[in-house]
Each structure stands twice: as C-alpha cells, then as structure tokens.
Scaffold this motif. Structure first.
Motif, PDB file in Angstrom:
ATOM      1  N   GLU A 281      -8.239  -7.243  -2.894  1.00 37.97           N
ATOM      2  CA  GLU A 281      -7.047  -6.415  -3.064  1.00 37.97           C
ATOM      3  C   GLU A 281      -6.286  -7.002  -4.240  1.00 37.97           C
ATOM      4  O   GLU A 281      -6.270  -8.231  -4.413  1.00 37.97           O
ATOM      5  CB  GLU A 281      -6.131  -6.471  -1.828  1.00 37.97           C
TER       6      GLU A 281
ATOM      7  N   PHE B  28       0.882  -1.155   0.000  1.00 39.74           N
ATOM      8  CA  PHE B  28       0.000   0.000   0.000  1.00 39.74           C
ATOM      9  C   PHE B  28       0.925   1.212   0.000  1.00 39.74           C
ATOM     10  O   PHE B  28       1.595   1.462   1.005  1.00 39.74           O
ATOM     11  CB  PHE B  28      -0.907   0.023   1.228  1.00 39.74           C
TER      12      PHE B  28
ATOM     13  N   VAL C 177       3.141  -4.864   2.766  1.00 38.73           N
ATOM     14  CA  VAL C 177       2.399  -5.625   3.777  1.00 38.73           C
ATOM     15  C   VAL C 177       2.611  -7.133   3.596  1.00 38.73           C
ATOM     16  O   VAL C 177       2.720  -7.866   4.575  1.00 38.73           O
ATOM     17  CB  VAL C 177       0.900  -5.265   3.702  1.00 38.73           C
TER      18      VAL C 177
ATOM     19  N   PRO D  69       0.238 -12.117  14.823  1.00 34.52           N
ATOM     20  CA  PRO D  69      -0.135 -10.872  15.483  1.00 34.52           C
ATOM     21  C   PRO D  69      -0.951  -9.964  14.578  1.00 34.52           C
ATOM     22  O   PRO D  69      -0.895 -10.084  13.351  1.00 34.52           O
ATOM     23  CB  PRO D  69       1.208 -10.218  15.827  1.00 34.52           C
ATOM     24  N   SER D  70      -1.679  -9.057  15.207  1.00 34.83           N
ATOM     25  CA  SER D  70      -2.439  -8.057  14.479  1.00 34.83           C
ATOM     26  C   SER D  70      -1.484  -7.233  13.616  1.00 34.83           C
ATOM     27  O   SER D  70      -0.394  -6.884  14.054  1.00 34.83           O
ATOM     28  CB  SER D  70      -3.149  -7.192  15.519  1.00 34.83           C
ATOM     29  N   GLY D  71      -1.903  -6.980  12.384  1.00 37.12           N
ATOM     30  CA  GLY D  71      -1.070  -6.167  11.487  1.00 37.12           C
ATOM     31  C   GLY D  71      -0.046  -6.962  10.702  1.00 37.12           C
ATOM     32  O   GLY D  71       0.746  -6.399   9.956  1.00 37.12           O
ATOM     33  N   SER D  72      -0.066  -8.304  10.834  1.00 36.93           N
ATOM     34  CA  SER D  72       0.962  -9.093  10.152  1.00 36.93           C
ATOM     35  C   SER D  72       0.617  -9.389   8.687  1.00 36.93           C
ATOM     36  O   SER D  72       1.440  -9.945   7.966  1.00 36.93           O
ATOM     37  CB  SER D  72       1.229 -10.394  10.920  1.00 36.93           C
ATOM     38  N   GLY D  73      -0.600  -9.010   8.259  1.00 33.99           N
ATOM     39  CA  GLY D  73      -0.951  -9.168   6.843  1.00 33.99           C
ATOM     40  C   GLY D  73      -1.919 -10.304   6.553  1.00 33.99           C
ATOM     41  O   GLY D  73      -2.173 -10.623   5.385  1.00 33.99           O
ATOM     42  N   LYS D  74      -2.510 -10.889   7.588  1.00 27.72           N
ATOM     43  CA  LYS D  74      -3.389 -12.051   7.393  1.00 27.72           C
ATOM     44  C   LYS D  74      -4.620 -11.693   6.556  1.00 27.72           C
ATOM     45  O   LYS D  74      -4.956 -12.390   5.604  1.00 27.72           O
ATOM     46  CB  LYS D  74      -3.823 -12.624   8.759  1.00 27.72           C
ATOM     47  N   THR D  75      -5.287 -10.611   6.947  1.00 29.45           N
ATOM     48  CA  THR D  75      -6.482 -10.184   6.206  1.00 29.45           C
ATOM     49  C   THR D  75      -6.123  -9.784   4.777  1.00 29.45           C
ATOM     50  O   THR D  75      -6.819 -10.160   3.827  1.00 29.45           O
ATOM     51  CB  THR D  75      -7.153  -8.988   6.925  1.00 29.45           C
ATOM     52  N   THR D  76      -5.051  -9.064   4.649  1.00 33.73           N
ATOM     53  CA  THR D  76      -4.625  -8.643   3.300  1.00 33.73           C
ATOM     54  C   THR D  76      -4.367  -9.864   2.423  1.00 33.73           C
ATOM     55  O   THR D  76      -4.742  -9.890   1.242  1.00 33.73           O
ATOM     56  CB  THR D  76      -3.357  -7.765   3.396  1.00 33.73           C
TER      57      THR D  76
ATOM     58  N   HIS E  87       4.258   1.057   1.856  1.00 31.82           N
ATOM     59  CA  HIS E  87       4.203   0.067   2.929  1.00 31.82           C
ATOM     60  C   HIS E  87       4.022  -1.339   2.346  1.00 31.82           C
ATOM     61  O   HIS E  87       2.956  -1.659   1.816  1.00 31.82           O
ATOM     62  CB  HIS E  87       3.041   0.435   3.865  1.00 31.82           C
TER      63      HIS E  87
HETATM   64  P1  ADP Z   1      -3.847  -8.608  10.067  1.00 32.98           P
HETATM   65  O1  ADP Z   1      -5.030  -9.194   9.368  1.00 32.98           O
HETATM   66  O2  ADP Z   1      -2.749  -9.608  10.283  1.00 32.98           O
HETATM   67  O3  ADP Z   1      -4.200  -7.895  11.339  1.00 32.98           O
HETATM   68  P2  ADP Z   1      -3.870  -6.693   7.920  1.00 32.98           P
HETATM   69  O4  ADP Z   1      -3.729  -7.443   6.655  1.00 32.98           O
HETATM   70  O5  ADP Z   1      -5.235  -6.241   8.303  1.00 32.98           O
HETATM   71  O6  ADP Z   1      -3.200  -7.528   9.100  1.00 32.98           O
HETATM   72  O7  ADP Z   1      -2.959  -5.402   7.878  1.00 32.98           O
HETATM   73  C1  ADP Z   1      -1.560  -5.461   7.599  1.00 32.98           C
HETATM   74  C2  ADP Z   1      -1.017  -4.072   7.428  1.00 32.98           C
HETATM   75  O8  ADP Z   1      -1.529  -3.517   6.219  1.00 32.98           O
HETATM   76  C3  ADP Z   1      -1.413  -3.101   8.530  1.00 32.98           C
HETATM   77  O9  ADP Z   1      -0.294  -2.300   8.829  1.00 32.98           O
HETATM   78  C4  ADP Z   1      -2.501  -2.277   7.898  1.00 32.98           C
HETATM   79  O10 ADP Z   1      -2.532  -0.978   8.431  1.00 32.98           O
HETATM   80  C5  ADP Z   1      -2.092  -2.249   6.435  1.00 32.98           C
HETATM   81  N1  ADP Z   1      -3.249  -2.098   5.518  1.00 32.98           N
HETATM   82  C6  ADP Z   1      -4.264  -2.981   5.360  1.00 32.98           C
HETATM   83  N2  ADP Z   1      -5.143  -2.549   4.451  1.00 32.98           N
HETATM   84  C7  ADP Z   1      -4.701  -1.347   4.023  1.00 32.98           C
HETATM   85  C8  ADP Z   1      -5.150  -0.369   3.067  1.00 32.98           C
HETATM   86  N3  ADP Z   1      -6.288  -0.576   2.378  1.00 32.98           N
HETATM   87  N4  ADP Z   1      -4.426   0.739   2.901  1.00 32.98           N
HETATM   88  C9  ADP Z   1      -3.276   0.935   3.586  1.00 32.98           C
HETATM   89  N5  ADP Z   1      -2.779   0.064   4.486  1.00 32.98           N
HETATM   90  C10 ADP Z   1      -3.465  -1.053   4.708  1.00 32.98           C
END
Ligand code: ADP
Length: 244
Positions: free
Chosen positions: A51, A11, A16, A35-42, A14
């Motif tokens: 995405e 992004f 991810v 951990p939270s923020g590790s990229g699992k959802t992405t 950044h």
């Molecule tokens: P997790 O699911 O492991 O908590 P995420 O995939 O939600 O992690 O997020 C990973 C990183 O990507 C975070 O730092 C988050 O802020 C960033 N991020 C996720 N989606 C976006 C987006 N649409 N734009 C910018 N940054 C994003």
C-alpha cells in the motif's frame, strides 16, 4: 535502524493510519497487537509498499522515502526489496514446487544464477525443516508446511526486515507451533521482525517490544512484561481482558 515517522494512510475518506511513529533497532522483534480493523495489516503493507502511504516517512536500510512528496516507481521497488512479507494465506504459487517458490524471486527479481538460487533455496528449506519436501507442490503440503515455505521464500530475497501478517491465524491449532518455532529461531539469529499476531504467548516469549494499536494510532508500547502485566492505558487493559 528502521524509522517510521508520522505515517498516514487513507482509503478514500477513511483514514486508517493516523500518524504512526516507530523506531526499530536492528535485530529487534516487534509484535503488534490490537483489535480487528485497527490498521495493523495496513501498516505492514505500507512498510512493504504493497500500500502506498498517504503521507509520512519510511526509512529501511538504504531506502528513505517521504510520502508527502511524489514517489517514483523506482523508489517503491527499492523499498519493497528491503522487507520480506509473510502472509496469513501463504500466497504460494500453486503451480510451482516448494523449491521453485523459493527460487522464483531471486531468479526473476534479483537475477541470480539458477544454480546459486537453488543452492540458497535448499539451505533455506533445510532451515525451515522442509528440504525433503522441496519437490512437492503447495497442495501436497500441510498449512504449516506451506507457511514455512512462505517464510523461506521471503528470506530468499535477503531482506533487511521480515514482516509477518498473522502468519498462524489460518492454521489448524496443531500446526501453529511449527511455524512459531521457525519464527523464534529467526528471532534468535538476530533477524529484525515486525509481527502482527494474536498469539500472545509468542509475543511474551519472543518480542523485544509489544505495540498496542487501536483505530490507526499507537496507544501504548513497552516490553512484553510492561504491556501484559502492567498496561497503562484503559484501551489496552480492555483489549487484553477480552482475550481471557
Ligand atoms: P487490522 O489488520 O488491524 O485488522 P486492517 O489494516 O486490515 O486492520 O484494516 C483497517 C481498516 O482499513 C479497516 O476498516 C479496513 O476495512 C480498511 N481497509 C483495509 N484495506 C482497505 C482497502 N484496500 N480499501 C479500503 N479500505 C481498506
């Protein structure tokens, strides 16, 4: 077989996802922890083309895309059809009944005849234990029931793969079990699933493979037994200790 090779997502500046490789055999259940923020959802969102990856390859079912090249809308749509996503916040259409939520995709996207879509949706609602609630609107259903409608809705598109993004984390504790039970049933029926969850019991009981992710990379993977009782990597050990 599903293969993901060297998947990257950034992004702006950044990064991810920093090169994820994964092979998923048909019928397997993969649980991703980290951990939270590790990229699992992405990562899940990339598999479902919510995405668009910055680089790498995804192959699911008949669709294979190299994201290092320019990718057409048609390819994106084709990839999206291969998987069904279940979201943390259910994301049901608020002005549609449970049944209408399930028939919407098949009728609008798959151009299924309405009668056929209704018949299939009723079967799916029965499977998730909600046939009797089919004419209710989301606001008339509990969170657990809404999430089960969400699962039926994703299944209605007959996906090759089901993706679950923390499907129980918005639920009151007493409603978590009914959703996990539906997921376990699906797993037992041979559905291929990738599940991001904090429910370690589900991971232990249902996963064929547990993947620990941190800071955009896969740190470690193995059977639930390997990851939970004998993790090799320091970061995995630290993460699991924090859960206790
Ligand atoms: P997790 O699911 O492991 O908590 P995420 O995939 O939600 O992690 O997020 C990973 C990183 O990507 C975070 O730092 C988050 O802020 C960033 N991020 C996720 N989606 C976006 C987006 N649409 N734009 C910018 N940054 C994003």
């Amino acid at each position: 077989m599903i293969t993901i090779h060297n998947l990257h997502k950034r992004f702006n500046q950044h990064e991810v996802l920093k090169g994820i490789d994964m092979t998923i055999e048909k019928g397997k259940v993969i649980v991703i922890i980290g951990p939270s923020g590790s990229g699992k959802t992405t990562f899940l969102r990339c598999l479902n083309a919510l995405e668009i990856p910055s680089a790498g390859n995804i192959q699911i079912g008949k669709v294979s895309i190299d994201f290092s090249k320019s990718v057409s809308k048609k390819e994106i749509a084709a990839l999206r059809r291969e998987s069904g996503m279940v979201f943390q916040q259910y994301n049901l259409f608020p002005h549609k009944t449970a049944l209408e939520n399930v028939t919407e995709g098949p009728i609008v996207v798959k151009k299924q005849a309405k009668n056929e879509a209704i018949q299939k949706a009723e079967k799916l609602l029965q499977k998730v234990g909600l046939l009797e609630q089919k004419d209710k609107y989301p606001f008339q259903l509990s969170g657990g029931q809404q999430q089960r409608v969400g699962i039926a809705r994703a299944l209605a598109m007959e996906p090759e793969l089901m993706l679950f993004d923390e499907p129980t984390s918005a639920l009151d504790p007493e409603l978590v079990g009914e959703v996990l039970n539906v997921m376990k049933e699906l797993a037992n029926e041979g559905m291929t699933m990738v599940v991001v969850t904090h429910e370690m019991r589900f991971a232990k009981e249902a996963a064929d493979e547990v993947i620990f992710m941190d800071q955009g990379i896969v740190i470690e993977k193995g059977t639930p037994d390997e990851i939970f009782t004998a993790p090799k990597e320091q970061r995995t050990k630290q993460f699991l200790q924090l859960l206790h």
